[in-house]
Design a protein around this motif. Structure first.
Motif, PDB file in Angstrom:
ATOM      1  N   MET A   1       0.842  -1.201   0.000  1.00 39.44           N
ATOM      2  CA  MET A   1       0.000   0.000   0.000  1.00 39.44           C
ATOM      3  C   MET A   1       0.876   1.249   0.000  1.00 39.44           C
ATOM      4  SD  MET A   1      -3.139  -0.863   2.581  1.00 39.44           S
ATOM      5  CE  MET A   1      -2.054  -1.009   3.989  1.00 39.44           C
ATOM      6  N   VAL A   2       0.426   2.254  -0.753  1.00 34.10           N
ATOM      7  CA  VAL A   2       1.138   3.519  -0.839  1.00 34.10           C
ATOM      8  C   VAL A   2       0.197   4.632  -0.410  1.00 34.10           C
ATOM      9  CG1 VAL A   2       2.297   5.135  -2.385  1.00 34.10           C
ATOM     10  CG2 VAL A   2       2.564   2.667  -2.740  1.00 34.10           C
ATOM     11  N   ARG A   3       0.680   5.487   0.474  1.00 32.07           N
ATOM     12  CA  ARG A   3      -0.126   6.637   0.897  1.00 32.07           C
ATOM     13  C   ARG A   3       0.374   7.893   0.182  1.00 32.07           C
ATOM     14  NH1 ARG A   3      -3.467   6.306   5.222  1.00 32.07           N
ATOM     15  NH2 ARG A   3      -3.410   4.373   6.440  1.00 32.07           N
ATOM     16  N   ARG A   4      -0.599   8.757  -0.166  1.00 30.08           N
ATOM     17  CA  ARG A   4      -0.224  10.035  -0.774  1.00 30.08           C
ATOM     18  C   ARG A   4      -1.347  11.049  -0.561  1.00 30.08           C
ATOM     19  NH1 ARG A   4      -0.630   6.805  -5.798  1.00 30.08           N
ATOM     20  NH2 ARG A   4      -2.676   7.167  -6.785  1.00 30.08           N
ATOM     21  N   LEU A   5      -0.957  12.321  -0.671  1.00 32.83           N
ATOM     22  CA  LEU A   5      -1.929  13.408  -0.574  1.00 32.83           C
ATOM     23  C   LEU A   5      -2.479  13.670  -1.971  1.00 32.83           C
ATOM     24  CD1 LEU A   5      -3.122  15.497   1.454  1.00 32.83           C
ATOM     25  CD2 LEU A   5      -1.373  17.095   0.625  1.00 32.83           C
ATOM     26  N   GLU A  61      -8.642  11.478  -9.620  1.00 32.59           N
ATOM     27  CA  GLU A  61      -7.583  11.972  -8.738  1.00 32.59           C
ATOM     28  C   GLU A  61      -6.786  13.058  -9.452  1.00 32.59           C
ATOM     29  OE1 GLU A  61      -3.603  10.371  -6.331  1.00 32.59           O
ATOM     30  OE2 GLU A  61      -4.764   9.012  -7.597  1.00 32.59           O
ATOM     31  N   ASP A 102      -5.592  12.569   2.538  1.00 34.65           N
ATOM     32  CA  ASP A 102      -4.674  11.439   2.448  1.00 34.65           C
ATOM     33  C   ASP A 102      -5.430  10.234   1.877  1.00 34.65           C
ATOM     34  OD1 ASP A 102      -1.941  10.611   3.140  1.00 34.65           O
ATOM     35  OD2 ASP A 102      -2.984   9.107   4.349  1.00 34.65           O
ATOM     36  N   VAL A 103      -4.835   9.561   0.883  1.00 32.94           N
ATOM     37  CA  VAL A 103      -5.477   8.390   0.290  1.00 32.94           C
ATOM     38  C   VAL A 103      -4.502   7.215   0.293  1.00 32.94           C
ATOM     39  CG1 VAL A 103      -6.972   9.777  -1.196  1.00 32.94           C
ATOM     40  CG2 VAL A 103      -4.779   8.949  -2.084  1.00 32.94           C
ATOM     41  N   ILE A 104      -5.065   6.023   0.225  1.00 33.34           N
ATOM     42  CA  ILE A 104      -4.272   4.802   0.093  1.00 33.34           C
ATOM     43  C   ILE A 104      -4.419   4.310  -1.335  1.00 33.34           C
ATOM     44  CG2 ILE A 104      -3.994   2.415   0.854  1.00 33.34           C
ATOM     45  CD1 ILE A 104      -5.316   3.277   3.508  1.00 33.34           C
ATOM     46  N   GLU A 106      -3.740   1.422  -4.164  1.00 32.04           N
ATOM     47  CA  GLU A 106      -3.453  -0.007  -4.265  1.00 32.04           C
ATOM     48  C   GLU A 106      -4.062  -0.567  -5.540  1.00 32.04           C
ATOM     49  OE1 GLU A 106      -5.350  -2.697  -1.445  1.00 32.04           O
ATOM     50  OE2 GLU A 106      -3.400  -3.635  -1.110  1.00 32.04           O
ATOM     51  N   ILE A 110      -7.977   3.826  -5.254  1.00 31.37           N
ATOM     52  CA  ILE A 110      -7.637   4.621  -4.077  1.00 31.37           C
ATOM     53  C   ILE A 110      -8.735   4.453  -3.030  1.00 31.37           C
ATOM     54  CG2 ILE A 110      -6.191   6.311  -5.266  1.00 31.37           C
ATOM     55  CD1 ILE A 110      -8.558   8.218  -5.324  1.00 31.37           C
ATOM     56  N   GLY A 112      -9.744   5.243   1.481  1.00 29.21           N
ATOM     57  CA  GLY A 112      -9.434   6.029   2.655  1.00 29.21           C
ATOM     58  C   GLY A 112     -10.442   7.116   2.948  1.00 29.21           C
TER      59      GLY A 112
END
Length: 597
Positions: A1-5, A61, A102-104, A106, A110, A112
């Motif tokens: 999993m990668v988190r990003r704004l 996004e 903030d989103v996850i 995968e 996305i 979150g």
């Protein structure tokens, strides 16, 4: 999993279930068209990535809140323009919500809290509106030309905390609602764009009860003419200042700032009504066109509709012809954008390679003079499309790409220009996308039901769809609307009769066309062959091969757009019966056989 704004845009179509129940195929076709022409390009232009779509929803996004909101504003403003002339129960409208969070990420999706809040904001937005979170509002600052309404702290489903929301105000967009009829100052500022005032019809009956008929006729003509984007029509309020007054036509034109005046009278006698109208060029005080209508007074409203439709159908063509005369007396170097457009349209209708090249030069000039002139971009696409259809261009792929670019520009500038949708329908026919063609043709008709070019194209489309009997009715209506119609109207009528298996009428219609190329003779060869006249069919086939020795049935049929295979085979059968070669290989074989004999 990668988190990003990320800035997340959630959109949902309002009333989706209701629209699908009423017209499933039509709703899907219209939604698809909006996606292709408006929504997806707006997302791409603002560097958005579509994460997933449902039948009625969209999740996108963005890396920037400015780009996310700018995209949403463009979509909602342009959808408002598209819906301006659509019945409320058939409108496709969206709610949009935007959040920064903030989103996850995968596997291309996305998740979150940031995504969930965007969806909740969308659900709370009004139809056609945009709702954003405080985080988005804080990041935006004053970067966009929109206002914001603070909705305060709101309780949101499935979230324990309250969320502060803002509504994006779109009212500053002047193009979101139809523009009012121009006043004299606006007309004067329009320069050489043709402008007209319809003076109140004079009641000559001596019967005060007929006053409503005369006024109603005047108002209907004003409304009908106002749908033509290339005419500036003085509003009813300004025109009715002259009701009951005798005034010099040139003085009236000068006061209203117009080039043309339409005046007329209504006289009732017994069970008959006589309506007289005349169009006057105010600068020269010359009558351009006049007509008298005598009708039985059985249904006064039906008469009013008939006369209005006829006058509105004929007038633009007469005004265009008169304006063209003005253009001829001016130096090309001093032409305004409209004059270049007008001259280009006239050349386009000549349908030959040299005229097409000159028309394109003039349309290029028109858009250079005024890059925001939607109508000029649309007609430039039309002229490019003509060169593509007849292979008058060096690179067909590049030309088709230029057609698409010009149409997208025109559509972006004015979603409610009937000619834009007419030409989009024509290009869709050329590519065999009949759903899209039907959507744009219906849109063009709703915007301007009295434009003979739109009406005749509807007949043409119905013919390609395998409904020639309906097509014949529409084409004949176009011919009635414009007695000065281009010769190609006879082509459309002849083809419709041919598809309807009425070969006599098809041959009669084609007999009224003066321009006779190999395609003209090929059509007549097929019609005569299927009619059973082998001698005339062979004579027409011989003329085809004399003009174009390389002509083949295979190549000719590739230029036609029949939806039903049976209609294509019907045409093929007629051409082969006339003795025309099916393919290049068979033509070569036949020639070797002839030489051997």
């Amino acid at each position: 999993m990668v988190r990003r704004l990320a800035a997340i845009l959630a959109a949902d179509m309002a009333g989706y279930s209701r629209l699908m129940e009423a017209d499933e195929a039509g709703t899907l076709a219209r939604l698809k068209t909006h996606r292709i022409e408006l929504i997806d390009p707006a997302i791409a232009k603002n560097c958005g990535s579509i994460i997933k779509t449902g039948g009625d929803s969209l999740l996108v996004e963005f890396q920037s809140v400015v780009e996310a909101v700018n995209c949403a504003v463009e979509i909602q403003r342009r959808m408002a323009r598209r819906n301006a002339d659509v019945a409320p129960d058939r409108r496709i409208e969206f709610r949009i919500g935007i959040n920064l969070g903030d989103v996850i990420a995968e596997e291309g999706d996305i998740f979150g809290d940031g995504v969930n809040l965007a969806a909740r904001l969308e659900a709370m937005a009004e139809v056609g509106g945009i709702c954003i979170s405080r985080a988005v509002r804080d990041q935006l600052g004053e970067r966009l030309d929109v206002g914001f309404e603070d909705l305060g702290e709101q309780s949101v489903k499935n979230l324990s905390r309250k969320v502060r929301m803002f509504r994006v105000l779109l009212d500053s967009d002047q193009n979101a609602t139809p523009s009012p009829a121009p006043d004299a100052a606006a007309v004067t500022a329009a320069g050489d764009m043709p402008s007209i005032a319809v003076l109140p019809m004079v009641n000559m009956s001596g019967d005060s009860e007929q006053e409503f008929f005369a006024d109603g006729l005047t108002e209907d003509i004003i409304t009908g003419l106002s749908k033509f984007r290339e005419l500036f029509v003085i509003s009813r309020t300004s025109a009715f200042v002259y009701k009951g007054k005798t005034a010099n036509i040139q003085n009236v034109a000068r006061a209203l700032g117009v080039q043309y005046i339409l005046e007329g009278s209504v006289r009732k006698a017994g069970n008959c009504v006589r309506i007289t109208v005349q169009l006057i060029d105010a600068a020269t005080d010359r009558h351009i066109w006049a007509e008298r209508y005598d009708r039985d007074l059985e249904d006064i409203f039906a008469i009013q509709d008939e006369i209005t439709t006829t006058i509105v159908g004929i007038l633009p063509g007469r005004i265009e012809a008169a304006s063209q005369e003005r253009v001829k007396h001016k130096r090309t170097d001093n032409m305004a954008a409209y004059e270049s457009l007008l001259a280009g349209k006239v050349l386009h209708h000549r349908s030959n390679r040299e005229a097409n090249a000159e028309a394109l030069r003039l349309l290029d000039r028109a858009v250079a003079l005024d890059p925001n002139y939607a109508h000029a971009h649309a007609w430039r696409a039309c002229v490019l499309g003509q060169s593509w259809v007849y292979s008058w261009c060096d690179d067909r792929d590049e030309t088709w790409e230029r057609v698409g670019e010009a149409l997208q520009t025109a559509l972006g500038l004015d979603d409610n220009d009937s000619d834009v949708h007419r030409i989009l329908a024509a290009t869709s026919i050329a590519h065999g996308d009949f759903d899209k063609a039907t959507y744009h043709e219906e849109r063009a008709l709703s915007l301007n039901p009295n434009d003979d070019l739109i009406v005749v194209q509807n007949g043409e489309l119905l013919t390609w769809l395998g409904r020639p009997e309906e097509g014949i009715e529409w084409i004949r209506k176009a011919i009635r609307l414009n007695p000065y119609h281009p010769e190609r109207f006879w082509n459309h009528l002849g083809r419709a009769h041919f598809v309807a298996r009425d070969y006599e009428e098809a041959i009669t219609a084609f007999g009224r066309i003066s321009r006779q190329d190999q395609f003209h003779h090929a059509f007549l060869a097929a019609a005569h062959a299927l009619r059973g006249d082998g001698t005339e069919a062979a004579a027409q086939a011989a003329q085809v091969l004399e003009i174009d020795p390389n002509f083949t049935v295979e190549a000719y049929l590739a230029t036609l757009h029949y939806k039903d295979e049976s209609d294509l085979e019907h045409h093929r059968h007629g051409l082969l019966e006339a003795g025309l070669p099916e393919s290049a290989a068979r033509a070569a074989s036949a020639e070797r056989h002839r030489v051997g004999e």
